[in-house]
Enzyme design. Sequence first.
Site, PDB file in Angstrom:
ATOM      1  CD  GLU A 165      -3.786  -9.667   6.962  1.00 14.19           C
ATOM      2  OE1 GLU A 165      -3.240  -8.554   6.892  1.00 14.19           O
ATOM      3  OE2 GLU A 165      -3.874 -10.303   8.023  1.00 14.19           O
ATOM      4  CB  CYS A 220       2.679  -9.630  12.217  1.00 15.03           C
ATOM      5  SG  CYS A 220       3.009  -7.948  11.808  1.00 15.03           S
ATOM      6  CB  SER A 258      -1.762   1.233   4.514  1.00 17.38           C
ATOM      7  OG  SER A 258      -1.118   0.798   5.681  1.00 17.38           O
ATOM      8  CG  HIS A 303      -2.048  -0.970   1.087  1.00 14.06           C
ATOM      9  ND1 HIS A 303      -2.411  -1.833   2.073  1.00 14.06           N
ATOM     10  CD2 HIS A 303      -2.883  -1.219   0.054  1.00 14.06           C
ATOM     11  CE1 HIS A 303      -3.435  -2.565   1.662  1.00 14.06           C
ATOM     12  NE2 HIS A 303      -3.725  -2.217   0.443  1.00 14.06           N
ATOM     13  CB  SER A 309       3.596  -0.482   2.772  1.00 20.51           C
ATOM     14  OG  SER A 309       2.406   0.079   3.240  1.00 20.51           O
TER      15      SER A 309
END
Length: 295
Positions: free
Chosen positions: A125, A191, A219, A41, A263
């Site tokens: 995702e 994560c 994003s 993104h 990103s």
Amino acid sequence: ALEIILSDVYGFCGGVKRAVDLAFTTARESENVKMIGELVHNADVNRELKDLGVEVIEEDDLPSGVTVITRSHGTTKELKEALEGKSNRVIDTTCPFVSRIYDIVWENNEEGVPVVIVGEKDHPEIKGIASYGDNIFIVKDEEDVENLPLQDEKKIAMVSQTTNPKKIVDKVEERLKGVFTGEILRYNTICKATNDRQDACRMLAQNVDCMLVIGGKNSANTKKLAKIAEDHCDHVYHIQTINQLDLRPFKKFNKIGITAGASTPDSVIKEAVSRMDNLNRDEMNNEMMEAIENS
Ligand code: F3S
């Protein structure tokens, strides 16, 4: 003078770095390279890939016999199979933290265990994760838990979009425990990179007058950083690219915190800091001018 503080952890995560390296190496070494949608993104990264000759294609117009780079935040099982079925060489840049969730969903599905996914149903995702199971329930937050038809199940599994703040997933689990009496297998799929960035953003936002958040408006991880910043700081500016950085509103603050989504390349962050520094110099120059004028 103006103080500019960078978040302890910001910008490119391991997953995005890996995807970007894979994509650039492929773009440089191969002919006829296509890319499905956006690799990451970030408009600057996607533009640089296009400059190297990579053509962006749509999911409903698949080529055959070429090299296709897929997104870092994942691809549905069907799309990957369709690409391979048309004899394409697929460069799958899916982050390993995301493909691990595919495995969890797939394994539970094989055992007949329904999976609750905490995330935004329209995000690529989540579409990718959901494609690995048949009995899937996507919830955005605890409000969505009430009407899930899970009463007859003995066991359910629970995973989360990698970028979710832990608090949201905790609340969903709590609500699930209220409406569901069976076993809940919760997997920790947020994560570490996301977690670290969110913690660092929170700490920083509490200690500055204003926050600048850099990263794509589409994003998920950047949007969550902006939300966390807003929860802890009264003045938050979210920009997507360096060209959107308007320095004027920042003149009234003494301490500015900067963070960036996973990103956002380092070069963009450095440029933002250096432009802020110019603001600082302008201010010092003005002070000096005033001092000279008053002397
Ligand atoms: Fe992967 Fe987490 Fe980055 S899921 S792409 S390491 S934000």
